[in-house]
Design an enzyme around this catalytic site. Structure first.
Site, PDB file in Angstrom:
ATOM      1  N   GLU A  21       0.832  -1.206   0.000  1.00  0.00           N
ATOM      2  CA  GLU A  21       0.000   0.000   0.000  1.00  0.00           C
ATOM      3  C   GLU A  21       0.869   1.259   0.000  1.00  0.00           C
ATOM      4  O   GLU A  21       0.542   2.252  -0.660  1.00  0.00           O
ATOM      5  CB  GLU A  21      -0.928  -0.002   1.213  1.00  0.00           C
ATOM      6  CG  GLU A  21      -2.004  -1.079   1.158  1.00  0.00           C
ATOM      7  CD  GLU A  21      -2.808  -1.181   2.442  1.00  0.00           C
ATOM      8  OE1 GLU A  21      -2.416  -0.514   3.439  1.00  0.00           O
ATOM      9  OE2 GLU A  21      -3.800  -1.933   2.474  1.00  0.00           O
TER      10      GLU A  21
ATOM     11  N   SER B 153      19.530  -8.444  -7.623  1.00  0.00           N
ATOM     12  CA  SER B 153      18.462  -8.561  -8.619  1.00  0.00           C
ATOM     13  C   SER B 153      18.705  -9.604  -9.714  1.00  0.00           C
ATOM     14  O   SER B 153      17.780 -10.323 -10.087  1.00  0.00           O
ATOM     15  CB  SER B 153      18.203  -7.195  -9.268  1.00  0.00           C
ATOM     16  OG  SER B 153      17.521  -6.348  -8.378  1.00  0.00           O
TER      17      SER B 153
ATOM     18  N   HIS C  77       3.772 -10.417  -9.545  1.00  0.00           N
ATOM     19  CA  HIS C  77       5.218 -10.626  -9.436  1.00  0.00           C
ATOM     20  C   HIS C  77       5.851  -9.520  -8.602  1.00  0.00           C
ATOM     21  O   HIS C  77       6.695  -9.775  -7.747  1.00  0.00           O
ATOM     22  CB  HIS C  77       5.867 -10.661 -10.818  1.00  0.00           C
ATOM     23  CG  HIS C  77       7.365 -10.728 -10.757  1.00  0.00           C
ATOM     24  ND1 HIS C  77       8.045 -11.876 -10.406  1.00  0.00           N
ATOM     25  CD2 HIS C  77       8.318  -9.776 -10.970  1.00  0.00           C
ATOM     26  CE1 HIS C  77       9.340 -11.633 -10.410  1.00  0.00           C
ATOM     27  NE2 HIS C  77       9.536 -10.375 -10.742  1.00  0.00           N
ATOM     28  N   SER C  78       5.438  -8.292  -8.842  1.00  0.00           N
ATOM     29  CA  SER C  78       5.919  -7.136  -8.089  1.00  0.00           C
ATOM     30  C   SER C  78       4.926  -6.003  -8.315  1.00  0.00           C
ATOM     31  O   SER C  78       3.904  -6.180  -8.982  1.00  0.00           O
ATOM     32  CB  SER C  78       7.319  -6.712  -8.564  1.00  0.00           C
ATOM     33  OG  SER C  78       7.242  -6.129  -9.862  1.00  0.00           O
TER      34      SER C  78
END
Length: 472
Positions: free
Chosen positions: A149, A235, A364-365
């Site tokens: 959020e 990453s 996923h993101s």
């Protein structure tokens, strides 16, 4: 030089250590179809036979990776003696099938309603550990909701949730010791929660403030902590896997009573680093546990487009690594599998591969909308019917270890802690620009000095294009 070092180090290892093997037992694994006997350490049944030496090193090849013994009665002219073992010649042309007749079964202890499956063989969990496992899963769920959020509100730049995979995070962490070293992918913050990483430390990293251990150089969710033996998230996919084997090999050389655990998603198994790491681990007999979260999707790529093999578990056998497929949404099954894998990795000095079957309920993101490539009813089905947190809650509640009042208190407490942490993280100033150029070189090279100089000049000329809360 490298080949010379390898030869010398190999001779050194063989001469230095004696071969030790722990006793083996067996455990019956249950899938939805049928129980299948799979080799497991006898310590699982409280009957472990520990070697005398502190460090158990196995200088010979794994028994599980050896070819079938050839009888002395076989004509030696029909046998090819290779460095890795003898191979028998046959006159019939016979191709190995691309797949077995039956898929590898999936080990589980609790059914979808949180009921213990009859005759299940699993590692016992105390009330204290079980309650901590559940409250940490609640904290992980709440953290995902609030930080997600916060990203949607523009307060942080990026976030990635673990919704649907909480049991893999917490249960695997609970089965380890704090001396075990973790090399994560990026969907394992629950391991840090279990080890005591505070919600304030999570918030500091996501908000990239001055208290962030990475000094704001990483994207949000790229956590790391030396104190908690947790390598910083990187990453690029699967790069941590060969590194994990190297770390495990160093533990082996230092005779440490610990192992390395590294995580990867199903998509990462298509990377060359995955295959290099498995082969590296098998050959060096490194005490490393590979945990693959097979959640069905590598962003928008389904597993049906990822590989044709029977999932990931069979890839371990191809490299001579003992492997198991586990219900990743079953907290008890995950705990038991990792607990036993750790014993085998350390006592027998061998790598282990665990394929955890689960489902990525979230996107996923924050950069992804998974409803564009998979049906909503599929997502809802897993979210409602196979939620790992609800399943484990039902089990501890049946044991009399949890109540409705405890549930309300745990969720309210988690939410309160996280909201406070975010408020505090936003008050802390950002790292200075100078931190972008430090901690790599003792004496910065001229090109880096020039880059810093030009950056400062650019910020000075165009202050409106740069964040005002970053000290120059």
């Amino acid at each position: 030089m490298m080949s010379l070092w390898v030869r010398k180090s190999g001779d050194f290892m063989i001469n230095r250590f004696k071969s030790k093997m722990g006793s083996l037992g067996s455990i019956r694994f249950c899938s939805r179809k049928s129980p299948v006997p799979v080799p497991f350490p006898a310590s699982f049944a409280q009957n472990v036979r520990l070697p005398e030496a502190h460090f158990r090193y196995c200088s010979r090849r794994f028994e599980s990776g050896k070819p079938e013994t050839i009888s002395d009665e076989v004509d030696t002219n029909q046998v090819l003696d290779l460095p890795e073992g003898k191979v028998k010649f046959i006159s019939e042309m016979r191709f190995i099938s691309e797949s077995t007749k039956e898929r590898v079964p999936c080990y589980r202890v609790l059914d979808d309603n949180g009921k213990l499956i009859m005759s299940s063989n699993y590692a016992e969990v105390s009330e204290e550990v079980a309650v901590k496992m559940y409250t940490d899963m609640v904290m992980l769920q709440t953290m995902d909701t609030i930080f997600y959020e916060a990203q949607r509100q523009g307060r942080i730049s990026f976030y990635l949730t673990t919704v649907g995979e909480e049991a893999i995070n917490i249960s695997s962490a609970a089965a380890l010791t704090f001396d075990d070293i973790v090399l994560p992918q990026y969907r394992e913050p629950g391991v840090l929660i279990w080890r005591g990483f505070t919600v304030q430390e999570f918030a500091n990293q996501c908000f990239s403030n001055k208290a962030d251990y990475g000094k704001g150089r990483q994207m949000p969710i790229h956590y790391g902590s030396n104190k908690h033996n947790y390598f910083t998230v990187s990453s690029p996919i699967a790069t941590q896997l060969p590194q994990a084997v190297g770390v495990a090999y160093s533990l082996k050389m230092d005779r440490k009573d610990a192992c390395v655990v590294t995580y990867i998603g199903d998509g990462g198994t298509s990377e060359g680093d995955f295959h290099a790491a498995l082969n590296f681990a098998a050959v060096t007999e490194a005490p490393v546990i590979f945990i693959c979260r097979n959640n069905g999707w590598a962003i928008s790529t389904p597993t049906s487009d990822q590989f044709r093999s029977d999932g990931v578990v069979v890839k371990g056998q191809a490299y001579g690594i003992r492997s198991i497929r586990v219900d990743g949404n079953d907290a008890l099954a995950m705990y038991s599998a990792v607990h036993s894998a750790r014993e085998m990795a350390i006592n027998e000095q061998r790598p282990i591969l665990i394929e955890a079957i689960t489902y990525r309920v979230g996107h996923h993101s924050t950069s992804d909308d998974s409803t564009k490539y998979r049906p909503v009813n599929e997502i809802e089905s897993w979210k409602v019917e196979r939620d790992p947190v609800n399943r484990f809650r039902k089990w501890i509640k049946r044991n009399g270890w949890w109540s409705g009042e405890a549930e309300i208190e745990a969720r309210n407490s988690a939410r309160k802690q996280l909201l406070h942490a975010i408020q505090e993280a936003e008050k802390v100033e950002k790292p200075p620009v100078a931190d972008m150029f430090t901690d790599v070189y003792n004496c910065p090279p001229s090109n880096l000095v020039e880059q810093e100089k030009r950056l400062r000049e650019t910020i000075k000329r165009h202050p409106q294009d740069y964040p005002s809360d970053v000290p120059v």
